[in-house]
Motif scaffolding. Structure first.
Motif, mmCIF file in Angstrom:
data_model
loop_
_atom_site.group_PDB
_atom_site.id
_atom_site.type_symbol
_atom_site.label_atom_id
_atom_site.label_comp_id
_atom_site.label_asym_id
_atom_site.label_seq_id
_atom_site.Cartn_x
_atom_site.Cartn_y
_atom_site.Cartn_z
ATOM 1 N N ASN A 1 49.083 -23.464 20.960
ATOM 2 C CA ASN A 1 50.456 -22.961 21.013
ATOM 3 C C ASN A 1 50.694 -21.912 19.939
ATOM 4 N N ALA A 2 51.745 -21.125 20.138
ATOM 5 C CA ALA A 2 52.178 -20.146 19.129
ATOM 6 C C ALA A 2 50.991 -19.359 18.588
ATOM 7 N N LEU A 3 50.294 -18.692 19.479
ATOM 8 C CA LEU A 3 49.055 -18.000 19.114
ATOM 9 C C LEU A 3 49.260 -16.999 17.980
ATOM 10 N N LEU A 4 48.276 -16.993 17.086
ATOM 11 C CA LEU A 4 48.215 -16.041 15.991
ATOM 12 C C LEU A 4 47.039 -15.093 16.220
ATOM 13 N N LEU A 5 47.095 -13.932 15.576
ATOM 14 C CA LEU A 5 45.990 -12.991 15.703
ATOM 15 C C LEU A 5 44.672 -13.639 15.264
ATOM 16 N N GLY A 6 44.748 -14.507 14.261
ATOM 17 C CA GLY A 6 43.571 -15.173 13.723
ATOM 18 C C GLY A 6 42.960 -16.208 14.651
ATOM 19 N N ASP A 7 43.635 -16.495 15.752
ATOM 20 C CA ASP A 7 43.078 -17.438 16.733
ATOM 21 C C ASP A 7 42.066 -16.751 17.650
ATOM 22 N N SER A 8 41.952 -15.447 17.543
ATOM 23 C CA SER A 8 40.971 -14.718 18.348
ATOM 24 C C SER A 8 39.566 -15.190 17.974
ATOM 25 N N PRO B 1 22.919 -35.278 20.682
ATOM 26 C CA PRO B 1 22.740 -33.841 20.857
ATOM 27 C C PRO B 1 23.859 -33.205 21.672
ATOM 28 N N LEU B 2 24.379 -32.114 21.136
ATOM 29 C CA LEU B 2 25.442 -31.383 21.812
ATOM 30 C C LEU B 2 24.860 -30.395 22.808
ATOM 31 N N HIS B 3 25.492 -30.327 23.963
ATOM 32 C CA HIS B 3 25.173 -29.312 24.965
ATOM 33 C C HIS B 3 26.404 -28.430 25.107
ATOM 34 N N PHE B 4 26.240 -27.168 24.775
ATOM 35 C CA PHE B 4 27.355 -26.242 24.763
ATOM 36 C C PHE B 4 27.491 -25.489 26.083
ATOM 37 N N GLY B 5 28.734 -25.157 26.397
ATOM 38 C CA GLY B 5 29.005 -24.185 27.438
ATOM 39 C C GLY B 5 28.904 -22.785 26.858
ATOM 40 N N ASN B 6 29.143 -21.779 27.699
ATOM 41 C CA ASN B 6 29.052 -20.393 27.239
ATOM 42 C C ASN B 6 30.335 -19.891 26.591
ATOM 43 N N GLY B 7 31.343 -20.736 26.579
ATOM 44 C CA GLY B 7 32.531 -20.412 25.824
ATOM 45 C C GLY B 7 33.578 -19.608 26.562
ATOM 46 N N THR B 8 34.765 -19.587 25.983
ATOM 47 C CA THR B 8 35.865 -18.740 26.423
ATOM 48 C C THR B 8 36.189 -17.789 25.284
ATOM 49 N N ARG B 9 36.113 -16.493 25.567
ATOM 50 C CA ARG B 9 36.440 -15.488 24.554
ATOM 51 C C ARG B 9 37.930 -15.235 24.608
ATOM 52 N N LEU B 10 38.657 -15.645 23.568
ATOM 53 C CA LEU B 10 40.101 -15.460 23.493
ATOM 54 C C LEU B 10 40.416 -14.303 22.556
ATOM 55 N N THR B 11 41.180 -13.368 23.048
ATOM 56 C CA THR B 11 41.656 -12.247 22.240
ATOM 57 C C THR B 11 43.163 -12.325 22.170
ATOM 58 N N VAL B 12 43.698 -12.352 20.957
ATOM 59 C CA VAL B 12 45.146 -12.378 20.752
ATOM 60 C C VAL B 12 45.577 -11.023 20.207
ATOM 61 N N THR B 13 46.494 -10.370 20.928
ATOM 62 C CA THR B 13 46.940 -9.037 20.501
ATOM 63 C C THR B 13 48.388 -9.074 19.999
#
Lengths: 112, 113
Positions: free
Chosen positions: B79-86, B101-113
């Motif tokens: 919530n209340a996204l900040l630029l630093g949450d990118s 052991p952790l198995h990772f996904g490829n992730g979600t790239r979040l850009t906050v403008t």
């Protein structure tokens, strides 16, 4: 405070050479130490892991060396190949815990 | 055998907005952890869900919340996204409550403008 310190930040190795990445930790409760490999645009993938009851673990060209008294562990990549070019992360955790602490990563470039 | 899947792959949001990221764990896994990876840094632990409950939380504010569903999939809400949450938000699945052991996904790239 960085729980796991990793060095070097970047590394350039000739094809066929040995790549060595080092990590150090302070928390003596850590008892599981994995290494992850990450390619651009991908998530980290588990490469190899060690527990502190052994001093070395080898899987193919990848070897972890573990020094419990020095609280250090390292990844050795033998016969490095251009396909090994990626970012490598060391990590540490407590087996009865819930989180992993990651190093800051090492960008490895293997030159053909 | 499907690995960890995350959606969406990329997201652009404006400061102050809210975002929901989704994760389906690897088949056979029942535990989901979320990590934030800033550019050039290692993943930082946000929290872990097991049996639909938050089991442990890293050093992240209450603006970060999550949920795990009966089928083990999970959502991360910010919530209340900040630029630093990118950052790249990584979901990792494992089996059992404690570290495996952790198995990772490829992730979600979040850009906050």
């Amino acid at each position: 405070q960085q729980q796991v310190k990793q060095s070097p930040q970047s590394l350039i190795v000739q094809k066929g050479g040995i790549s060595i990445i080092n990590c150090a930790y302070e928390n003596t409760a850590f008892d599981y130490f994995p290494w992850y490999q990450q390619f651009p645009g991908k998530g980290p993938a588990l490469l190899i892991a060690i527990r502190p009851d052994v001093s070395e673990k080898k899987e193919g060209r990848f070897t972890i060396s573990f020094n419990k008294s020095a609280k250090q562990f390292s990844l050795h990549i033998m016969d490095s190949q251009p396909g090994d070019s990626a970012t490598y992360f060391c990590a540490a955790s407590i087996v009865t815990g819930n989180q992993f602490y990651f190093g800051t990563g090492t960008s490895l470039t293997v030159i053909p | 055998d499907a690995g960890v899947t995350q959606s969406p792959t990329h997201l652009i949001k404006t400061r102050g907005q809210q975002v929901t990221l989704r994760c389906s764990p690897k088949s056979g896994h029942d535990t989901v952890s979320w990590y934030q990876q800033a550019l050039g840094q290692g993943p930082q632990f946000i929290f872990q869900y097991y049996e639909e409950e938050e089991r442990q939380r890293g050093n992240f504010p209450d603006r970060f919340s999550g949920h795990q569903f009966p089928n083990y999939s999970s959502e991360l809400n910010v919530n209340a996204l900040l630029l630093g949450d990118s950052a790249l938000y990584l979901c990792a699945s494992s089996f059992g409550q404690y570290n495996s052991p952790l198995h990772f996904g490829n992730g979600t790239r979040l850009t906050v403008t």
